[in-house]
Motif scaffolding. Structure first.
Motif, PDB file in Angstrom:
ATOM      1  N   SER A 178       0.847  -1.190   0.000  1.00 56.27           N
ATOM      2  CA  SER A 178       0.000   0.000   0.000  1.00 56.27           C
ATOM      3  C   SER A 178       0.880   1.236   0.000  1.00 56.27           C
ATOM      4  O   SER A 178       1.800   1.351   0.807  1.00 56.27           O
ATOM      5  CB  SER A 178      -0.880   0.036   1.247  1.00 56.27           C
ATOM      6  N   ASN A 179       0.599   2.154  -0.906  1.00 59.27           N
ATOM      7  CA  ASN A 179       1.360   3.389  -0.948  1.00 59.27           C
ATOM      8  C   ASN A 179       0.579   4.396  -1.771  1.00 59.27           C
ATOM      9  O   ASN A 179       0.161   4.087  -2.892  1.00 59.27           O
ATOM     10  CB  ASN A 179       2.745   3.160  -1.551  1.00 59.27           C
ATOM     11  N   GLY A 180       0.378   5.564  -1.247  1.00 63.55           N
ATOM     12  CA  GLY A 180      -0.386   6.590  -1.954  1.00 63.55           C
ATOM     13  C   GLY A 180       0.351   7.223  -3.113  1.00 63.55           C
ATOM     14  O   GLY A 180      -0.258   7.738  -4.040  1.00 63.55           O
ATOM     15  N   ARG A 181       1.669   7.176  -3.081  1.00 58.37           N
ATOM     16  CA  ARG A 181       2.456   7.850  -4.107  1.00 58.37           C
ATOM     17  C   ARG A 181       3.110   6.917  -5.121  1.00 58.37           C
ATOM     18  O   ARG A 181       3.500   7.340  -6.199  1.00 58.37           O
ATOM     19  CB  ARG A 181       3.533   8.698  -3.444  1.00 58.37           C
ATOM     20  N   LEU A 182       3.268   5.640  -4.762  1.00 56.95           N
ATOM     21  CA  LEU A 182       3.967   4.691  -5.628  1.00 56.95           C
ATOM     22  C   LEU A 182       3.106   3.468  -5.917  1.00 56.95           C
ATOM     23  O   LEU A 182       2.424   2.958  -5.029  1.00 56.95           O
ATOM     24  CB  LEU A 182       5.272   4.231  -4.977  1.00 56.95           C
ATOM     25  N   ASP A 183       3.159   2.986  -7.153  1.00 54.73           N
ATOM     26  CA  ASP A 183       2.501   1.736  -7.536  1.00 54.73           C
ATOM     27  C   ASP A 183       3.559   0.646  -7.486  1.00 54.73           C
ATOM     28  O   ASP A 183       4.340   0.477  -8.436  1.00 54.73           O
ATOM     29  CB  ASP A 183       1.909   1.860  -8.944  1.00 54.73           C
ATOM     30  N   LEU A 184       3.620  -0.072  -6.384  1.00 57.66           N
ATOM     31  CA  LEU A 184       4.672  -1.064  -6.173  1.00 57.66           C
ATOM     32  C   LEU A 184       4.340  -2.437  -6.747  1.00 57.66           C
ATOM     33  O   LEU A 184       5.195  -3.313  -6.778  1.00 57.66           O
ATOM     34  CB  LEU A 184       4.990  -1.165  -4.683  1.00 57.66           C
ATOM     35  N   GLU A 185       3.117  -2.622  -7.239  1.00 59.38           N
ATOM     36  CA  GLU A 185       2.740  -3.907  -7.835  1.00 59.38           C
ATOM     37  C   GLU A 185       3.675  -4.307  -8.979  1.00 59.38           C
ATOM     38  O   GLU A 185       4.127  -5.456  -9.029  1.00 59.38           O
ATOM     39  CB  GLU A 185       1.293  -3.883  -8.306  1.00 59.38           C
ATOM     40  N   PRO A 186       4.014  -3.414  -9.911  1.00 62.50           N
ATOM     41  CA  PRO A 186       4.919  -3.827 -10.987  1.00 62.50           C
ATOM     42  C   PRO A 186       6.309  -4.229 -10.488  1.00 62.50           C
ATOM     43  O   PRO A 186       6.961  -5.070 -11.088  1.00 62.50           O
ATOM     44  CB  PRO A 186       5.017  -2.610 -11.897  1.00 62.50           C
ATOM     45  N   VAL A 187       6.752  -3.630  -9.398  1.00 66.84           N
ATOM     46  CA  VAL A 187       8.060  -3.982  -8.839  1.00 66.84           C
ATOM     47  C   VAL A 187       8.028  -5.415  -8.333  1.00 66.84           C
ATOM     48  O   VAL A 187       8.929  -6.213  -8.621  1.00 66.84           O
ATOM     49  CB  VAL A 187       8.458  -3.004  -7.714  1.00 66.84           C
ATOM     50  N   VAL A 188       6.988  -5.756  -7.590  1.00 67.60           N
ATOM     51  CA  VAL A 188       6.862  -7.119  -7.078  1.00 67.60           C
ATOM     52  C   VAL A 188       6.696  -8.095  -8.236  1.00 67.60           C
ATOM     53  O   VAL A 188       7.275  -9.193  -8.229  1.00 67.60           O
ATOM     54  CB  VAL A 188       5.693  -7.232  -6.072  1.00 67.60           C
ATOM     55  N   ALA A 189       5.945  -7.707  -9.254  1.00 67.44           N
ATOM     56  CA  ALA A 189       5.765  -8.573 -10.419  1.00 67.44           C
ATOM     57  C   ALA A 189       7.096  -8.830 -11.117  1.00 67.44           C
ATOM     58  O   ALA A 189       7.388  -9.963 -11.525  1.00 67.44           O
ATOM     59  CB  ALA A 189       4.768  -7.944 -11.388  1.00 67.44           C
ATOM     60  N   GLY A 190       7.909  -7.794 -11.250  1.00 65.23           N
ATOM     61  CA  GLY A 190       9.225  -7.965 -11.864  1.00 65.23           C
ATOM     62  C   GLY A 190      10.103  -8.907 -11.063  1.00 65.23           C
ATOM     63  O   GLY A 190      10.833  -9.734 -11.625  1.00 65.23           O
ATOM     64  N   LEU A 191      10.039  -8.805  -9.751  1.00 65.76           N
ATOM     65  CA  LEU A 191      10.814  -9.703  -8.890  1.00 65.76           C
ATOM     66  C   LEU A 191      10.322 -11.139  -9.011  1.00 65.76           C
ATOM     67  O   LEU A 191      11.125 -12.079  -9.057  1.00 65.76           O
ATOM     68  CB  LEU A 191      10.735  -9.228  -7.439  1.00 65.76           C
ATOM     69  N   ALA A 192       9.009 -11.315  -9.072  1.00 60.00           N
ATOM     70  CA  ALA A 192       8.445 -12.665  -9.229  1.00 60.00           C
ATOM     71  C   ALA A 192       8.929 -13.281 -10.536  1.00 60.00           C
ATOM     72  O   ALA A 192       9.390 -14.428 -10.565  1.00 60.00           O
ATOM     73  CB  ALA A 192       6.921 -12.616  -9.185  1.00 60.00           C
ATOM     74  N   ARG A 193       8.820 -12.535 -11.613  1.00 58.50           N
ATOM     75  CA  ARG A 193       9.255 -13.034 -12.923  1.00 58.50           C
ATOM     76  C   ARG A 193      10.729 -13.401 -12.889  1.00 58.50           C
ATOM     77  O   ARG A 193      11.135 -14.476 -13.324  1.00 58.50           O
ATOM     78  CB  ARG A 193       8.995 -11.983 -14.007  1.00 58.50           C
ATOM     79  N   ASP A 194      11.546 -12.521 -12.338  1.00 62.57           N
ATOM     80  CA  ASP A 194      12.993 -12.725 -12.284  1.00 62.57           C
ATOM     81  C   ASP A 194      13.377 -13.977 -11.505  1.00 62.57           C
ATOM     82  O   ASP A 194      14.319 -14.675 -11.856  1.00 62.57           O
ATOM     83  CB  ASP A 194      13.649 -11.497 -11.651  1.00 62.57           C
ATOM     84  N   GLN A 195      12.628 -14.253 -10.450  1.00 63.55           N
ATOM     85  CA  GLN A 195      12.949 -15.380  -9.560  1.00 63.55           C
ATOM     86  C   GLN A 195      12.165 -16.643  -9.879  1.00 63.55           C
ATOM     87  O   GLN A 195      12.263 -17.632  -9.156  1.00 63.55           O
ATOM     88  CB  GLN A 195      12.705 -14.971  -8.109  1.00 63.55           C
ATOM     89  N   GLY A 196      11.334 -16.602 -10.935  1.00 61.98           N
ATOM     90  CA  GLY A 196      10.542 -17.779 -11.296  1.00 61.98           C
ATOM     91  C   GLY A 196       9.465 -18.098 -10.277  1.00 61.98           C
ATOM     92  O   GLY A 196       9.130 -19.268 -10.065  1.00 61.98           O
ATOM     93  N   LEU A 197       8.902 -17.080  -9.665  1.00 58.14           N
ATOM     94  CA  LEU A 197       7.877 -17.258  -8.640  1.00 58.14           C
ATOM     95  C   LEU A 197       6.496 -16.982  -9.210  1.00 58.14           C
ATOM     96  O   LEU A 197       6.341 -16.221 -10.151  1.00 58.14           O
ATOM     97  CB  LEU A 197       8.135 -16.305  -7.471  1.00 58.14           C
ATOM     98  N   SER A 198       5.496 -17.584  -8.612  1.00 59.09           N
ATOM     99  CA  SER A 198       4.105 -17.268  -8.921  1.00 59.09           C
ATOM    100  C   SER A 198       3.661 -16.197  -7.950  1.00 59.09           C
ATOM    101  O   SER A 198       4.127 -16.140  -6.810  1.00 59.09           O
ATOM    102  CB  SER A 198       3.216 -18.506  -8.738  1.00 59.09           C
ATOM    103  N   GLY A 199       2.733 -15.345  -8.401  1.00 56.35           N
ATOM    104  CA  GLY A 199       2.312 -14.273  -7.522  1.00 56.35           C
ATOM    105  C   GLY A 199       0.881 -13.850  -7.721  1.00 56.35           C
ATOM    106  O   GLY A 199       0.332 -13.940  -8.817  1.00 56.35           O
ATOM    107  N   LEU A 200       0.289 -13.398  -6.627  1.00 53.52           N
ATOM    108  CA  LEU A 200      -1.064 -12.847  -6.618  1.00 53.52           C
ATOM    109  C   LEU A 200      -1.024 -11.491  -5.934  1.00 53.52           C
ATOM    110  O   LEU A 200      -0.145 -11.218  -5.108  1.00 53.52           O
ATOM    111  CB  LEU A 200      -2.020 -13.768  -5.853  1.00 53.52           C
ATOM    112  N   VAL A 201      -2.013 -10.673  -6.253  1.00 52.78           N
ATOM    113  CA  VAL A 201      -2.126  -9.370  -5.622  1.00 52.78           C
ATOM    114  C   VAL A 201      -3.592  -9.121  -5.271  1.00 52.78           C
ATOM    115  O   VAL A 201      -4.489  -9.595  -5.969  1.00 52.78           O
ATOM    116  CB  VAL A 201      -1.565  -8.252  -6.542  1.00 52.78           C
ATOM    117  N   ALA A 202      -3.815  -8.428  -4.172  1.00 51.97           N
ATOM    118  CA  ALA A 202      -5.175  -8.057  -3.764  1.00 51.97           C
ATOM    119  C   ALA A 202      -5.161  -6.621  -3.300  1.00 51.97           C
ATOM    120  O   ALA A 202      -4.215  -6.162  -2.651  1.00 51.97           O
ATOM    121  CB  ALA A 202      -5.676  -8.961  -2.640  1.00 51.97           C
TER     122      ALA A 202
END
Length: 152
Positions: free
Chosen positions: A68-92
């Protein structure tokens, strides 16, 4: 500083420093809840940090980010990390948050090495798959805050 709650360890303080000292494959879940302020600790959202987290997760473990952050959309950052590490991910994203009770709406991302581990969350309507093609990977040598700013 480490503390024990039953059989599960609970760490506070410098996340990276304390976690580096913990035994490998010790945790069933690692929750990172440090990104809601105006100044976020970028070093907790890098390739190198996620490699450390993964080395400390037990088989079937979950890596949970409160993004959660009012100024930054951190979802793409986590998605990039998931892709890089071969992880599956969900967001809510919980838009029904009550600021008086919970500080407002919240957004969470959950990553797992085994996609099946996330099946129980997939049964809950507000959880959806991360778009793994949305962002470059942040590293200890590269991050781009401007790329994830919410421009209003």
């Amino acid at each position: 500083m480490g503390r024990e709650h039953g059989a599960a360890p609970f760490l506070r303080g410098d996340c990276i420093g304390e976690l580096a000292k913990a035994p490998a494959h010790r945790f069933g879940m690692i929750v990172l809840d440090a990104f809601s302020g105006d100044s976020i600790p970028v070093h907790l959202m890098t390739r190198e940090a996620v490699r450390l987290y993964r080395s400390k997760l037990a088989t079937g473990g979950l890596l949970v980010f409160h993004i959660s952050n009012g100024r930054l959309d951190l979802e793409p950052v986590v998605a990039g990390l998931a892709r890089d590490q071969g992880l599956s991910g969900l967001v809510a994203y919980d838009r029904k948050g009550n600021p008086a009770e919970h500080g407002g709406p919240s957004q969470w991302a959950v990553l797992a090495a085994d996609s099946d581990t996330l099946d129980p969350l997939r049964q809950v309507a507000r959880w959806h798959a991360l778009d793994l093609h949305r962002s470059p990977v942040w590293t200890d040598a590269f991050s781009n805050i401007f790329g994830v700013m919410r421009w209003r």
